[in-house]
Motif scaffolding. Structure first.
Motif, short mmCIF file in Angstrom:
data_model
loop_
_atom_site.label_atom_id
_atom_site.label_comp_id
_atom_site.label_asym_id
_atom_site.label_seq_id
_atom_site.Cartn_x
_atom_site.Cartn_y
_atom_site.Cartn_z
N GLY A 52 -10.07 1.48 4.01
CA GLY A 52 -9.14 0.35 4.06
C GLY A 52 -9.87 -0.97 4.16
O GLY A 52 -9.54 -1.93 3.45
N VAL A 53 -10.88 -1.02 5.02
CA VAL A 53 -11.66 -2.26 5.17
C VAL A 53 -12.30 -2.65 3.84
O VAL A 53 -12.24 -3.80 3.42
N SER A 113 -6.14 -1.44 8.43
CA SER A 113 -7.57 -1.53 8.13
C SER A 113 -7.80 -2.42 6.91
O SER A 113 -8.76 -3.19 6.85
N ASN A 170 -8.81 11.53 2.41
CA ASN A 170 -7.47 11.10 2.02
C ASN A 170 -7.43 9.62 1.65
O ASN A 170 -6.81 9.23 0.65
N GLY A 171 -8.12 8.82 2.43
CA GLY A 171 -8.17 7.39 2.12
C GLY A 171 -8.87 7.12 0.80
O GLY A 171 -8.45 6.25 0.03
N GLU A 179 -12.29 6.99 7.83
CA GLU A 179 -11.24 6.67 6.86
C GLU A 179 -10.83 5.20 6.94
O GLU A 179 -10.47 4.60 5.92
N GLU A 180 -10.92 4.63 8.13
CA GLU A 180 -10.63 3.19 8.27
C GLU A 180 -11.49 2.36 7.32
O GLU A 180 -11.04 1.32 6.82
N LEU A 225 -3.67 3.13 6.67
CA LEU A 225 -4.77 2.22 6.36
C LEU A 225 -4.35 0.77 6.08
O LEU A 225 -5.20 -0.07 5.81
N LEU A 229 -6.45 5.67 -6.07
CA LEU A 229 -5.10 5.35 -6.55
C LEU A 229 -5.02 3.89 -6.99
O LEU A 229 -4.35 3.56 -7.98
N TYR A 230 -5.72 3.02 -6.27
CA TYR A 230 -5.64 1.59 -6.55
C TYR A 230 -6.85 1.05 -7.32
O TYR A 230 -7.01 -0.15 -7.47
N ASN A 256 -3.26 6.07 12.68
CA ASN A 256 -4.56 5.37 12.71
C ASN A 256 -4.68 4.57 14.01
O ASN A 256 -4.98 3.38 13.99
N LEU A 259 0.87 -1.18 0.00
CA LEU A 259 0.00 0.00 0.00
C LEU A 259 0.91 1.23 0.00
O LEU A 259 1.42 1.65 1.04
N GLN A 260 1.09 1.80 -1.19
CA GLN A 260 2.12 2.84 -1.35
C GLN A 260 1.66 4.24 -0.92
O GLN A 260 2.41 5.21 -1.04
N HIS A 261 0.41 4.33 -0.47
CA HIS A 261 -0.07 5.63 0.03
C HIS A 261 -1.16 5.33 1.06
O HIS A 261 -1.07 4.29 1.71
N ALA A 262 -2.14 6.19 1.20
CA ALA A 262 -3.20 5.96 2.19
C ALA A 262 -2.59 5.62 3.54
O ALA A 262 -2.93 4.63 4.19
N MET A 263 -1.69 6.47 3.98
CA MET A 263 -0.92 6.19 5.20
C MET A 263 -1.85 5.92 6.38
O MET A 263 -2.78 6.67 6.64
N SER A 316 -6.12 8.44 -1.88
CA SER A 316 -4.83 7.76 -1.95
C SER A 316 -4.95 6.26 -1.71
O SER A 316 -3.95 5.55 -1.73
N GLY A 317 -6.17 5.79 -1.49
CA GLY A 317 -6.40 4.36 -1.39
C GLY A 317 -7.29 3.88 -2.53
O GLY A 317 -6.82 3.33 -3.52
#
Lengths: 193, 173
Positions: B57-58, A51, B83-84, B53-54, A48, B91-92, A77, A42-46, B87-88
């Motif tokens: 990720g989940v 999670s 941000n998530g 934001e978590e 996470l 980005l992906y 986090n 995971l190169q970003h989304a610091m 950049s999550g």
């Protein structure tokens, strides 16, 4: 302990395990030891990565999941630790390399350099199995115990604030993401497929 | 509490019909029934978050592992997750169905919700997130199905704004 040595100590053990790393040095060093389709960086989304590991662990209870995290990311986090502890997936191992530094962005000291104790924070968040290790042998043993345990585990690995010269590799983020997704699909139990 | 149980049930059933098996949420008044429905459903994994934001990720992890998910949050929760999302999920290229209660819009009586209310659409637009407003009960099932379809074909976040007319059974002012 050098993080690269710690990663080398567990690299073989990551076979067949869904691995999620944070950005920067952890991602680059793990790749330098040999990339595998079951590694996702995971190169970003610091913050996470933990999670994201939780999402995989909950969706795939049949699969061992390892998150390779860092002190800066965990501190970003901390609430996520309480969520991890709340659902405590037994198939999740959360490794935190603690070099007391935001190494990848210039080496600024984090709060673990002034006393914040990530093992203690994990325990206080409700994680039953948490340990701090300071050398490679102890890390290898703690990691093995965590994988073997049928319980959410946090392993805080105190590491030197050193990393590779650069962080960009020839593996594009999207190539990595789709390869990892295909690997996860290929390991799905038949009933779920 | 005048949060519409009927509308919540319609929305929940639509999520299930679109294949959702993981729901992440942070409570907010308009979402209480929805979250309870998810909690009571043994076929759904509800992840109660500390911060929205978590949930990005989940949802990313769930998607990569082959599970469809949805995030339930207030517009301020979306702000906290930006941000998530960028950049999550963006980005992906991860599909992300976000159900966002549209607080602070027309009819809002809580003064503290009003500043966020004027920002919600602008922020979604600035992030180029396809957005639709859910106002009519009759449109719920079709709209959520279409939102999920677009999220998966585009591999992007998609937002469904839950409108006051749908979620809140107001006494006449």
């Amino acid at each position: 302990m050098k993080r690269l040595d710690a990663l080398r100590a567990i690299h073989d053990r990551l076979d067949g395990v869904a691995v999620v790393t944070i950005m920067g040095a952890v991602a680059a060093e793990l790749q330098s030891l040999g990339h595998r389709p079951n590694f996702f960086y995971l190169q970003h989304a610091m913050g996470l990565a933990s999670s994201l590991g939780l999402g995989i662990a909950l969706a795939r209870p049949d699969l061992a999941v390892v998150v390779l995290d860092g002190d800066g990311s965990v501190l970003m986090n901390l609430g996520g630790l309480t969520t991890l502890a709340r659902y405590r997936p037994p198939n999740l191992t959360h490794v935190v390399f603690d070099n007391e530094s935001l190494l990848s962005v210039g080496g600024f000291p984090t709060a673990t350099s002034t006393g914040a104790d990530l093992e203690g924070i994990a325990r206080a968040a409700g994680v039953g199995r948490a340990v701090t290790v300071r050398d490679t042998a102890a890390f290898g043993a703690a990691f093995e115990n965590a994988l073997a345990a049928d319980e959410l585990s946090v392993v805080v690995a105190k590491a030197d604030a050193e990393g590779p010269a650069g962080y960009v590799t020839d593996l594009h983020m999207l190539e990595n993401r789709f390869e990892f997704q295909r690997w996860l699909a290929s390991t799905r139990p038949r009933a779920q497929a | 509490m005048p949060v519409s149980l009927d509308a919540s049930r319609l929305i929940y059933d639509a999520l299930i019909a679109s294949g959702v098996s993981v729901v992440s949420a942070l409570p907010e008044t308009w979402l209480v029934h929805l979250i309870r429905l998810a909690d009571d459903d043994p076929g759904v994994t509800l992840v109660r978050l500390a911060k929205e934001e978590e949930g990005v990720g989940v949802s990313m992890g769930a998607h990569l592992a082959g599970a469809r998910s949805a995030m339930l949050m207030q517009n301020h929760g979306f702000f906290a997750a930006i941000n998530g999302v960028i950049s999550g999920a963006m980005l992906y290229r991860v599909p992300l169905l976000m159900l966002i209660s549209d607080r602070g819009s027309f009819g809002e009586r809580d003064p503290w919700q009003t500043e966020g209310g004027v920002m919600t659409r602008h922020l979604l637009d600035a992030m180029r997130i396809p957005t639709t407003v859910l106002r009519e009960p009759a449109a719920v099932a079709r709209t959520i199905d279409k939102a999920m379809t677009l999220a998966y074909s585009a591999l992007r976040p998609v937002a469904v704004l839950l409108d006051r007319d749908l979620m809140w059974e107001d006494a006449p002012a």
